[in-house]
Design an enzyme around this catalytic site. Structure first.
Site, short mmCIF file in Angstrom:
data_model
loop_
_atom_site.label_atom_id
_atom_site.label_comp_id
_atom_site.label_asym_id
_atom_site.label_seq_id
_atom_site.Cartn_x
_atom_site.Cartn_y
_atom_site.Cartn_z
CG HIS A 270 39.56 43.70 39.07
ND1 HIS A 270 38.83 42.69 39.82
CD2 HIS A 270 40.59 44.59 39.25
CE1 HIS A 270 39.63 43.16 40.54
NE2 HIS A 270 40.49 44.02 40.28
CG HIS B 8 43.58 47.65 40.70
ND1 HIS B 8 42.98 48.66 41.02
CD2 HIS B 8 43.62 46.78 40.38
CE1 HIS B 8 42.16 47.80 41.49
NE2 HIS B 8 42.39 46.95 41.15
CG HIS C 120 38.80 45.08 44.81
ND1 HIS C 120 38.91 46.00 44.29
CD2 HIS C 120 40.20 44.10 44.12
CE1 HIS C 120 39.26 46.20 42.86
NE2 HIS C 120 40.83 45.11 42.81
CD GLU D 196 42.56 40.57 46.33
OE1 GLU D 196 42.21 41.64 46.67
OE2 GLU D 196 43.83 40.25 45.73
CG ASP E 113 43.49 42.32 40.50
OD1 ASP E 113 42.82 43.79 40.14
OD2 ASP E 113 43.92 41.23 41.14
CG ASP E 114 47.15 45.41 40.05
OD1 ASP E 114 47.09 46.11 39.99
OD2 ASP E 114 46.48 44.46 40.62
N1 ADE Z 1 45.16 47.49 44.25
C1 ADE Z 1 45.69 47.16 42.90
N2 ADE Z 1 45.10 45.79 43.13
C2 ADE Z 1 44.47 45.43 43.83
C3 ADE Z 1 44.08 44.07 44.73
N3 ADE Z 1 44.31 43.05 43.75
N4 ADE Z 1 42.82 44.20 45.87
C4 ADE Z 1 42.77 45.50 46.39
N5 ADE Z 1 43.69 46.57 45.81
C5 ADE Z 1 44.14 46.51 44.67
ZN ZN Z 2 42.36 44.90 41.56
#
Ligand code: ADE
Ligand code: ZN
Length: 346
Positions: free
Chosen positions: A26, A28, A206, A209, A287-288
């Site tokens: 996971h 991005h 997703h 969340e 994630d990011d």
């Molecule tokens: N796009 C990038 N990170 C995300 C996240 N945590 N939740 C939803 N969309 C995303």
């Molecule tokens: Zn994500």
């Protein structure tokens, strides 16, 4: 100053988490854009960033919820214009996680966010793919690429994107669903994901969340996902937990993301151990990472330092990620063998 004493078991777990081979499921790729690279690309492309410095940009990374993050995340992408920008972004991520002993990655990209700015899909995919290919050759990192639809846009826009992707289907490994969750349930994209499945592609979404358990149910029933990204709110629905456990569904959990986006109040309250105890197949992901304060090993470190994680938990988390990876049985067996060797040495 005397160094803070860390109990030896904690230190041993931290070392094991660092050393063990890992799969990240996971990530991005646009969320790995570090402020330093953003400024370099801005200069190279003659793009103006609305922040005077790297420090000022980083200081803006304080979010109360998912939407506040997404607003900055989509703005940050404005520096990605050319094939080599997508290459540099992806290569920087691969170099960074090579240090974390990540040996396999399944990454999302958000093509609609770039198409909107006039960047052709072929430019995006070519830059990312070229770096992934170098990652395999030079770093030994295998990879999969997942085209993620933006759920705040219409199903029609997702269909248009799928149409544009037709010449590149051999370079894609699956389809995902991300962006603003609340108000955009999975069922909004029922037909487009049916089409992706007809094409033989894997699906992930997703769900849970910020959204309710009902969205996780829909991801399973309507989209027929292979994995759930995040899934935190599943824990509010005992029948759903039972179902996810029975089906052995992989959850791609992102602890630092959850903290930064206020999905959890503190790392000590993160539900990942509850998930494992209830039979859910959780994994650890970043994630990011450029926005949430760390890459995969930083996520493991946060869990180890704030929760009563054991060696067995660590093994299960890493094992689940290899088991949930979209790779052949042979590749899976190879990775699991390497994981076992890392634990046997420890
Ligand atoms: N796009 C990038 N990170 C995300 C996240 N945590 N939740 C939803 N969309 C995303
Ligand atoms: Zn994500």
């Amino acid at each position: 100053m005397t160094p803070r004493r860390v109990p030896s078991t904690t230190e041993a777990l931290l070392q094991l988490a660092q050393r063990m081979p890992k799969a990240e499921l996971h990530l991005h790729i646009e969320g790995s854009l570090e402020p330093e690279l953003a400024f370099r690309l801005a200069e190279r492309n003659g793009v103006r960033l609305n922040y005077p410095s790297v420090e000022a940009l980083r200081a803006a990374y304080a979010f109360k919820n998912l939407q506040e993050f997404l607003d900055i995340y989509y703005t940050g992408m404005s520096v990605l214009l050319k094939e080599e920008d997508f290459y540099d972004l992806t290569w920087a991520y691969l170099l960074r996680v090579h240090q974390d002993n990540v040996v396999h990655v399944e990454m999302f990209f958000d093509p609609q966010a770039h198409l909107k700015r006039g960047i052709p899909l072929g430019v995006q995919i070519s830059g990312i793919r070229r770096a992934l290919s170098d990652g395999k050759k030079q770093l030994g990192i295998s990879s999969r690429l997942i085209l993620s639809f933006l759920r705040h846009l219409s199903e029609e826009s997702a269909f248009e994107t799928l149409e544009l992707a037709q010449p590149f289907l051999d370079q894609l490994d699956g389809f995902g669903l991300d962006s603003s969750e609340i108000g955009h349930p999975p069922e909004k994209f029922a037909r487009v994901f049916a089409k992706c499945r007809e094409g033989g592609f894997r699906i992930t979404a997703h769900a849970g969340e910020e959204g309710p358990p009902a969205y996780v149910h829909q991801a399973l029933d309507v989209l027929q996902v292979d994995r759930i990204d995040h899934g935190n709110h599943s824990l509010e629905d005992a029948a759903l937990v039972q179902r996810l456990a029975d089906e052995g569904k992989i959850l791609t959990v992102c602890p630092l993301s959850n903290l930064k986006l206020c999905v959890v109040k503190s790392m000590a309250q993160h539900p990942i151990l509850t998930m494992l105890e209830q039979g859910l197949r959780a994994t650890v992901n970043s994630d990011d990472p450029a926005y949430f304060g760390g890459y995969v090993n930083d996520n493991y470190r946060a869990l180890i330092e704030h929760l009563p994680l054991t060696r067995e938990h660590l093994y299960d988390l890493a094992h689940n990620a290899f088991d949930g990876a979209w790779v052949s049985a042979e590749e899976k067996a190879h990775h699991l063998n390497e994981l076992n060797r890392a634990f046997a040495r420890a």
